[in-house]
Design an enzyme around this catalytic site. Structure first.
Site, PDB file in Angstrom:
ATOM      1  N   ARG A  75       0.852  -1.189   0.000  1.00  0.00           N
ATOM      2  CA  ARG A  75       0.000   0.000   0.000  1.00  0.00           C
ATOM      3  C   ARG A  75       0.887   1.238   0.000  1.00  0.00           C
ATOM      4  O   ARG A  75       1.674   1.425   0.924  1.00  0.00           O
ATOM      5  CB  ARG A  75      -0.914  -0.007   1.229  1.00  0.00           C
ATOM      6  CG  ARG A  75      -1.700   1.261   1.356  1.00  0.00           C
ATOM      7  CD  ARG A  75      -2.683   1.280   2.522  1.00  0.00           C
ATOM      8  NE  ARG A  75      -3.258   2.608   2.559  1.00  0.00           N
ATOM      9  CZ  ARG A  75      -3.275   3.414   3.624  1.00  0.00           C
ATOM     10  NH1 ARG A  75      -2.821   2.995   4.796  1.00  0.00           N
ATOM     11  NH2 ARG A  75      -3.777   4.610   3.535  1.00  0.00           N
ATOM     12  N   GLU A 164      -7.467   8.246   6.263  1.00  0.00           N
ATOM     13  CA  GLU A 164      -7.831   8.851   7.545  1.00  0.00           C
ATOM     14  C   GLU A 164      -8.330  10.294   7.418  1.00  0.00           C
ATOM     15  O   GLU A 164      -7.693  11.232   7.916  1.00  0.00           O
ATOM     16  CB  GLU A 164      -6.640   8.798   8.513  1.00  0.00           C
ATOM     17  CG  GLU A 164      -6.155   7.390   8.784  1.00  0.00           C
ATOM     18  CD  GLU A 164      -5.109   7.317   9.893  1.00  0.00           C
ATOM     19  OE1 GLU A 164      -4.639   8.367  10.371  1.00  0.00           O
ATOM     20  OE2 GLU A 164      -4.754   6.195  10.292  1.00  0.00           O
ATOM     21  N   ASN A 289      -7.447   1.430   9.631  1.00  0.00           N
ATOM     22  CA  ASN A 289      -6.147   1.658  10.262  1.00  0.00           C
ATOM     23  C   ASN A 289      -6.358   1.543  11.763  1.00  0.00           C
ATOM     24  O   ASN A 289      -7.179   2.273  12.332  1.00  0.00           O
ATOM     25  CB  ASN A 289      -5.615   3.063   9.943  1.00  0.00           C
ATOM     26  CG  ASN A 289      -5.294   3.230   8.462  1.00  0.00           C
ATOM     27  OD1 ASN A 289      -5.402   2.299   7.673  1.00  0.00           O
ATOM     28  ND2 ASN A 289      -4.891   4.434   8.093  1.00  0.00           N
ATOM     29  N   GLU A 349      -3.559  -0.382   7.925  1.00  0.00           N
ATOM     30  CA  GLU A 349      -2.391  -0.016   8.752  1.00  0.00           C
ATOM     31  C   GLU A 349      -2.506  -0.679  10.109  1.00  0.00           C
ATOM     32  O   GLU A 349      -3.557  -0.631  10.749  1.00  0.00           O
ATOM     33  CB  GLU A 349      -2.309   1.504   8.991  1.00  0.00           C
ATOM     34  CG  GLU A 349      -1.843   2.304   7.814  1.00  0.00           C
ATOM     35  CD  GLU A 349      -1.737   3.806   8.115  1.00  0.00           C
ATOM     36  OE1 GLU A 349      -1.480   4.182   9.281  1.00  0.00           O
ATOM     37  OE2 GLU A 349      -1.918   4.584   7.168  1.00  0.00           O
TER      38      GLU A 349
HETATM   39  C1  FCB Z   1      -1.462   6.921  10.733  1.00  0.00           C
HETATM   40  C2  FCB Z   1      -1.040   7.520   9.408  1.00  0.00           C
HETATM   41  C3  FCB Z   1       0.344   7.095   8.964  1.00  0.00           C
HETATM   42  C4  FCB Z   1       1.304   7.024  10.121  1.00  0.00           C
HETATM   43  C5  FCB Z   1       0.727   6.220  11.255  1.00  0.00           C
HETATM   44  C6  FCB Z   1       1.648   6.042  12.419  1.00  0.00           C
HETATM   45  O1  FCB Z   1      -2.394   7.770  11.330  1.00  0.00           O
HETATM   46  O2  FCB Z   1      -1.950   7.175   8.409  1.00  0.00           O
HETATM   47  O3  FCB Z   1       0.781   7.971   7.965  1.00  0.00           O
HETATM   48  O4  FCB Z   1       1.650   8.293  10.529  1.00  0.00           O
HETATM   49  O5  FCB Z   1      -0.468   6.789  11.688  1.00  0.00           O
END
Ligand code: FCB
Length: 451
Positions: A75, A164, A289, A349
């Site tokens: 990704r 996000e 995420n 994530e």
């Molecule tokens: C998320 C973001 C990513 C990174 C992580 C730790 O909120 O999408 O870019 O900063 O946190």
């Protein structure tokens, strides 16, 4: 037998500004992070993304490392300003060419690309016209998205509109700790509305041009009351609507969550039914995420939810100060299905920063990250066993990188980056991930790490 399907995506994730460096190379236009990181006091240590992991020049090496770890999905995000330096207008073929080569190289290595269209690096030219607070941005985003659909949809099968949006709106326009650094509740609410509209317009453009699948990546975290007090329980419920439902309800249900406009009061924007209908365009999957949970206490001074996240003494934490709470991942995935129905999900994530020791004899010992990985994979497996349609897991991050306002001080990578020499060293957690991938997700127990 373990719970992971045979075609599960074992991935890693990054974003453009955090790794690429060379932000103005080959005709690219600057982004809001380019400006923001140059403003005194915004980023720890005055760090910028000017060099970052130099991935713009070293991407071949990075992709080869990833392939060596057995990672089968990647990704990444596209820097809008590389493709359209002014945010709109003529296409910069050289900038687009970078992503074209990246995708070809991934496919040659047998790695499935998942492309995020927007991971926070808005072209500065658009910010100068009001950025996400200006309604026109929705159409501009869709135009930009269409350029990429036309160029890459023959090879990219998984698309994400926004990363996000909650963080873009709240940290960028309300608390101001992220670019563009504005501080206003009504700006944040307006930015959120336009982020949602931009998402909806891009999905509509995809239906006209694309042939594969498109979704969005949202940050989710269970909100738990810090005590049995009614005030705390109500505060946690409000924060749940504010963090977890603000974007999902309009996208998946076509309306804003109950109580949200009351929380914002006069700062809440007018929203037309036509806009809500556009935002409600069907998505093919959702990206989640997940990092932690929120432990919530009532705090009337905390706007807009009157809810403050506290940290409790003695809980296990990452270097970000975030509580390690793997069971929250199962909880949030089950909640998603219960609340919004069956739908393919990807964990877009999951990962942790720890204060890793520097490489010694080619080894980086990061046992906390290895344990974190195992525990979160077990939590994902538990959701799979309970019938959640989880199709992939993307570790944040492939590489140590520019962690926004924290600069290079927080290391999330499976691969260590020495920012002075640009030398890469896979950490012990990377070798563990390779072993897990090879076994298709078996042996997630907290056993000693493989050599
Ligand atoms: C998320 C973001 C990513 C990174 C992580 C730790 O909120 O999408 O870019 O900063 O946190």
């Amino acid at each position: 037998m373990n719970g992971f399907p045979a075609d599960f995506l074992w991935g890693a994730a990054t974003s453009a500004y955090q790794i690429e460096g060379s932000p103005l190379a080959d005709g690219a236009g600057p982004s809001i992070w380019h400006r923001f990181s140059r403003e005194p006091g915004r980023v720890l240590g005055g760090d910028t993304g000017d060099l970052a992991c130099d991935h713009y020049r070293r991407y071949r090496e990075d992709l080869a490392l990833m392939a060596g770890l057995g990672i089968n999905a990647y990704r990444f995000s596209v820097a809008w300003g590389r493709v359209l330096p002014q945010g709109g207008g003529p296409i910069n073929r050289q900038g687009l060419g970078f992503y074209d080569r990246l995708v070809d190289e991934l496919l040659a290595l047998g790695i499935a690309p998942m492309l995020t269209l927007y991971h926070w690096d808005l072209p500065l030219a658009l910010d100068e016209r009001g950025g996400w607070c200006h309604r026109d941005i929705a159409g501009r985003f869709a135009d930009y998205a269409e350029v990429l659909f036309r160029a890459l949809d023959d090879r990219v099968r998984l698309w994400l509109t926004l990363n996000e949006p909650w963080v873009s709106a709240v940290l960028g326009y309300q608390t101001g700790v992220h670019a563009p650094g504005r501080q206003g509740l009504s700006e944040a609410a307006l930015a959120a509305q336009h982020l949602l509209l931009a998402h909806g317009e891009a999905v509509a453009a995809y239906r006209a041009t694309g042939r594969h699948r498109i979704g969005i990546a949202v940050n989710l975290e269970p909100q738990h009351a810090a005590s049995e007090r009614a005030e705390d329980i109500e505060a946690a419920a409000r924060r749940h609507a504010y963090v977890n439902r603000w974007f999902l309800d309009p996208i998946l249900l076509g309306r804003y969550p109950d109580g949200l406009s009351a929380m914002f009061g006069a700062a809440w924007p007018q929203v037309s039914p036509e806009d809500l209908a556009r935002i409600h365009a069907p998505v093919d999957f959702l990206g989640v995420n997940y990092y932690s949970r929120g432990l919530v206490e009532w705090d009337p001074s905390d706007r807009p939810a009157q809810a403050r996240v506290i940290s409790r003494m003695g809980t296990e934490r990452t270097a970000m100060g975030w509580e390690v709470y793997p069971e929250g991942l199962t909880e949030i995935l089950l909640w998603l299905r219960r609340e919004y129905g069956e739908r393919p999900l990807y964990l877009t994530e999951s990962g942790a920063a720890f204060d890793d020791p520097p490489p010694a004899d080619g080894v980086v010992a990061d046992p906390e990250r290895a344990t974190y990985l195992r525990r979160h994979l077990r939590a994902a497996e538990s959701a799979l066993r309970q019938g959640v349609d989880l199709r992939g897991y993307f570790v944040w991050s492939l590489l140590d990188n520019f962690e926004w306002a924290y600069g290079y001080s927080k290391r999330f990578g499976l691969i260590h980056v020495d920012f002075a020499t640009q030398r890469r060293t896979p950490k012990a957690s990377a070798w563990l991930y390779r072993a897990i991938i090879r076994q298709g997700g078996a042996n997630l127990a907290d056993s000693p790490d493989p050599a």
